[in-house]
Design an enzyme around this catalytic site. Structure first.
Site, mmCIF file in Angstrom:
data_model
loop_
_atom_site.group_PDB
_atom_site.id
_atom_site.type_symbol
_atom_site.label_atom_id
_atom_site.label_comp_id
_atom_site.label_asym_id
_atom_site.label_seq_id
_atom_site.Cartn_x
_atom_site.Cartn_y
_atom_site.Cartn_z
ATOM 1 N N ASP A 203 -1.189 -6.298 -0.205
ATOM 2 C CA ASP A 203 -1.339 -5.614 1.083
ATOM 3 C C ASP A 203 -2.799 -5.291 1.350
ATOM 4 O O ASP A 203 -3.457 -4.649 0.510
ATOM 5 C CB ASP A 203 -0.575 -4.283 1.001
ATOM 6 C CG ASP A 203 0.338 -4.035 2.174
ATOM 7 O OD1 ASP A 203 0.269 -4.791 3.161
ATOM 8 O OD2 ASP A 203 1.130 -3.087 2.093
ATOM 9 N N GLU B 32 -0.963 -5.392 8.810
ATOM 10 C CA GLU B 32 -0.100 -4.770 9.813
ATOM 11 C C GLU B 32 -0.696 -4.921 11.208
ATOM 12 O O GLU B 32 -1.923 -4.878 11.362
ATOM 13 C CB GLU B 32 0.052 -3.268 9.521
ATOM 14 C CG GLU B 32 0.709 -2.954 8.193
ATOM 15 C CD GLU B 32 0.875 -1.452 7.966
ATOM 16 O OE1 GLU B 32 0.541 -0.646 8.869
ATOM 17 O OE2 GLU B 32 1.342 -1.086 6.872
ATOM 18 N N LYS C 195 -0.923 -9.423 3.149
ATOM 19 C CA LYS C 195 -0.146 -8.874 4.264
ATOM 20 C C LYS C 195 -1.052 -7.945 5.058
ATOM 21 O O LYS C 195 -1.856 -7.216 4.477
ATOM 22 C CB LYS C 195 1.078 -8.112 3.758
ATOM 23 C CG LYS C 195 1.922 -7.494 4.885
ATOM 24 C CD LYS C 195 3.267 -7.025 4.422
ATOM 25 C CE LYS C 195 3.268 -5.624 3.850
ATOM 26 N NZ LYS C 195 2.803 -4.584 4.776
ATOM 27 N N GLU D 151 9.788 -3.702 10.218
ATOM 28 C CA GLU D 151 10.165 -2.404 9.640
ATOM 29 C C GLU D 151 10.692 -1.473 10.728
ATOM 30 O O GLU D 151 10.044 -1.261 11.753
ATOM 31 C CB GLU D 151 8.935 -1.781 8.952
ATOM 32 C CG GLU D 151 9.246 -0.444 8.313
ATOM 33 C CD GLU D 151 8.193 0.005 7.293
ATOM 34 O OE1 GLU D 151 7.233 -0.756 7.027
ATOM 35 O OE2 GLU D 151 8.355 1.114 6.761
ATOM 36 N N ASP E 6 0.834 -1.205 0.000
ATOM 37 C CA ASP E 6 0.000 0.000 0.000
ATOM 38 C C ASP E 6 0.871 1.258 0.000
ATOM 39 O O ASP E 6 0.359 2.373 -0.042
ATOM 40 C CB ASP E 6 -1.023 -0.011 1.139
ATOM 41 C CG ASP E 6 -0.388 -0.050 2.513
ATOM 42 O OD1 ASP E 6 0.853 -0.126 2.605
ATOM 43 O OD2 ASP E 6 -1.143 -0.012 3.509
ATOM 44 N N SER E 7 2.197 1.077 -0.024
ATOM 45 C CA SER E 7 3.106 2.205 -0.270
ATOM 46 C C SER E 7 2.784 2.837 -1.620
ATOM 47 O O SER E 7 3.221 3.951 -1.905
ATOM 48 C CB SER E 7 4.564 1.744 -0.214
ATOM 49 O OG SER E 7 4.765 0.611 -1.039
HETATM 50 O O1 KIV Z 1 3.520 -1.065 1.604
HETATM 51 C C1 KIV Z 1 4.690 -1.445 1.541
HETATM 52 O O2 KIV Z 1 5.389 -1.261 0.547
HETATM 53 C C2 KIV Z 1 5.246 -2.111 2.707
HETATM 54 C C3 KIV Z 1 6.728 -2.267 2.755
HETATM 55 C C4 KIV Z 1 7.362 -1.001 3.168
HETATM 56 C C5 KIV Z 1 7.128 -3.404 3.612
HETATM 57 O O3 KIV Z 1 4.533 -2.470 3.583
#
Ligand code: KIV
Length: 300
Positions: free
Chosen positions: A112, A143, A141, A210, A69-70
Site C-alpha cells: 500500500d 486510493e 495499491k 470498500e 496501511d491498516s
Molecule cells: O489498508 C488496508 O488494509 C486496506 C484494506 C482495508 C483494503 O486498504
C-alpha cells in the site's frame, strides 16, 4: 508426493510453516488472477504485516497478501491510516516478503502506498512505488478516483502493476466525514462508475471497493472485465474479497465493522497457529464457494 513437515529453523522464537511441495505450487501472477476472474473463481486477499502471519496465510492458500496501511491502526495504534509513513510500509513489505519467500510461497504481494506518497506528482508516485517494489511487493495499491488515473497509467507503463481503491478510502476519512458507505445516491454511484472506468482504462489490474452498496459493486464488477474488483463491505458480487487479518481473527478491540465475519469464532475448539491457519483456510473456502460475504449480514 507431499514432503514431511519439517521445520525451517530451530529458533525458539517461532518457526515458519514448512514449504509446500514445489510440484503442487503455482505462483499467483497477474495473468493467473485475470484468468481466475474470467473462469469465475473468486480471488482471496487478506492483509498481513509480518513474516509469520504472511507465511501462515500463504500456507492457508490465500491468493493475495495485502500489506495494507491498516497496519497504522492494528500494529501502530494510530487512530487512522493517515500517519503511516513510506518507511514503515517498506519495512513491513520486506517482512512479509521474507516470510513468504522463506516458505517458498505463492501469494501475490501488494504494498500500500501511504497517504501523501503519490499525491504530489506521477514522478513522486513512481519513486515511492519503486521503494515498495524493491522491498518485495509485486504490485502497489493507491486510493482515489479519477485524479489518480494519470498516475496509474504512468506506473503501469513503467512496469508496476497497480491496484486501485474506491468507495470508502480510509486515507481521506477526514474529508469523507467518517467511515461511511459510499455511492448510495444516484449521483455518487455515477461518479464512482466514471472513476472505476477511468482506472480500468489507465491499466489498473485490480480495484478494491470498500463499503460500497452490494448492487453497485455487482454492476461495477460486470462492467470491468479487465480489472477484477476486490470487495470489503461491498457484498458478494465482486470478483474477490479482502479482510483485515486482525478483524477476521476476532482481534479487533473496538467496534467490529458490519462487513466482518470472525472466522476464529467459527472453529470448534482449536487454538494457536493451527487455529489461525484453519481460520484462514475457512475464509478461503467461504470466499471461493460464495458463502462469504452474506449480503443479508455483511453488506449494504
Ligand atoms: O489498508 C488496508 O488494509 C486496506 C484494506 C482495508 C483494503 O486498504
Amino acid at each position: 508426493m507431499n514432503q514431511p513437515a519439517t521445520p525451517q529453523s530451530a529458533s525458539p522464537y517461532g518457526t515458519l510453516p514448512p514449504a509446500s511441495n514445489p510440484a503442487l505450487r503455482k505462483p499467483v501472477s497477474l495473468p493467473r488472477l485475470l484468468e481466475m476472474h474470467a473462469r469465475g473463481e473468486k480471488i482471496t486477499m487478506l492483509t498481513a504485516y509480518d513474516a509469520t502471519f504472511a507465511a501462515v496465510a500463504d500456507a492457508a492458500g490465500i491468493d493475495c497478501i495485502l500489506v495494507g496501511d491498516s497496519l497504522g491502526m492494528v500494529c501502530q495504534g494510530l487512530s487512522s491510516t493517515v500517519g503511516v509513513s513510506l518507511e514503515t510500509m517498506r519495512y513491513h513489505v520486506e517482512c512479509v516478503t521474507r516470510g513468504v519467500r522463506r516458505v517458498q510461497g505463492t501469494a501475490w504481494i501488494i504494498g500500500d502506498l501511504p497517504f501523501g506518497t503519490y499525491h504530489e506528482s506521477k514522478e513522486q508516485a513512481l519513486r515511492n512505488a519503486a521503494v515498495l517494489m524493491q522491498a518485495g511487493a509485486h504490485m502497489v495499491k493507491l486510493e482515489g478516483g479519477g485524479w489518480t488515473a494519470d498516475t496509474v497509467r504512468f506506473l503501469v507503463e513503467r512496469g508496476i502493476p497497480v491496484c486501485a481503491h474506491l468507495g470508502l478510502t480510509p486515507q481521506t476519512v477526514h474529508a469523507l466525514g467518517g467511515y461511511r458507505v459510499q455511492g448510495k445516491t444516484v449521483e455518487s454511484a455515477a461518479i464512482m462508475k466514471r472513476h472505476a472506468h477511468a482506472l480500468q482504462e489507465a491499466g489498473a489490474a485490480l480495484l478494491v471497493l470498500e463499503m460500497v452498496p452490494a448492487a453497485l459493486s455487482s454492476e461495477l464488477t460486470a462492467e470491468l472485465p479487465h480489472c477484477p474488483t476486490i470487495g470489503i463491505g461491498a457484498g458478494k458480487g465482486t470478483a474477490g474479497q479482502v479482510l483485515v487479518l486482525h478483524d477476521m481473527l476476532g482481534l479487533n478491540l473496538g467496534k467490529m465493522p458490519k462487513f466482518v465475519r470472525n472466522f476464529m469464532a467459527d472453529l470448534p475448539g482449536v487454538q494457536g497457529q493451527h487455529g489461525i491457519k484453519e481460520a484462514m483456510q475457512a475464509y478461503v473456502a467461504a470466499v471461493k464457494n460464495g458463502s462469504f460475504p452474506d449480503n443479508s449480514q455483511h453488506a449494504w
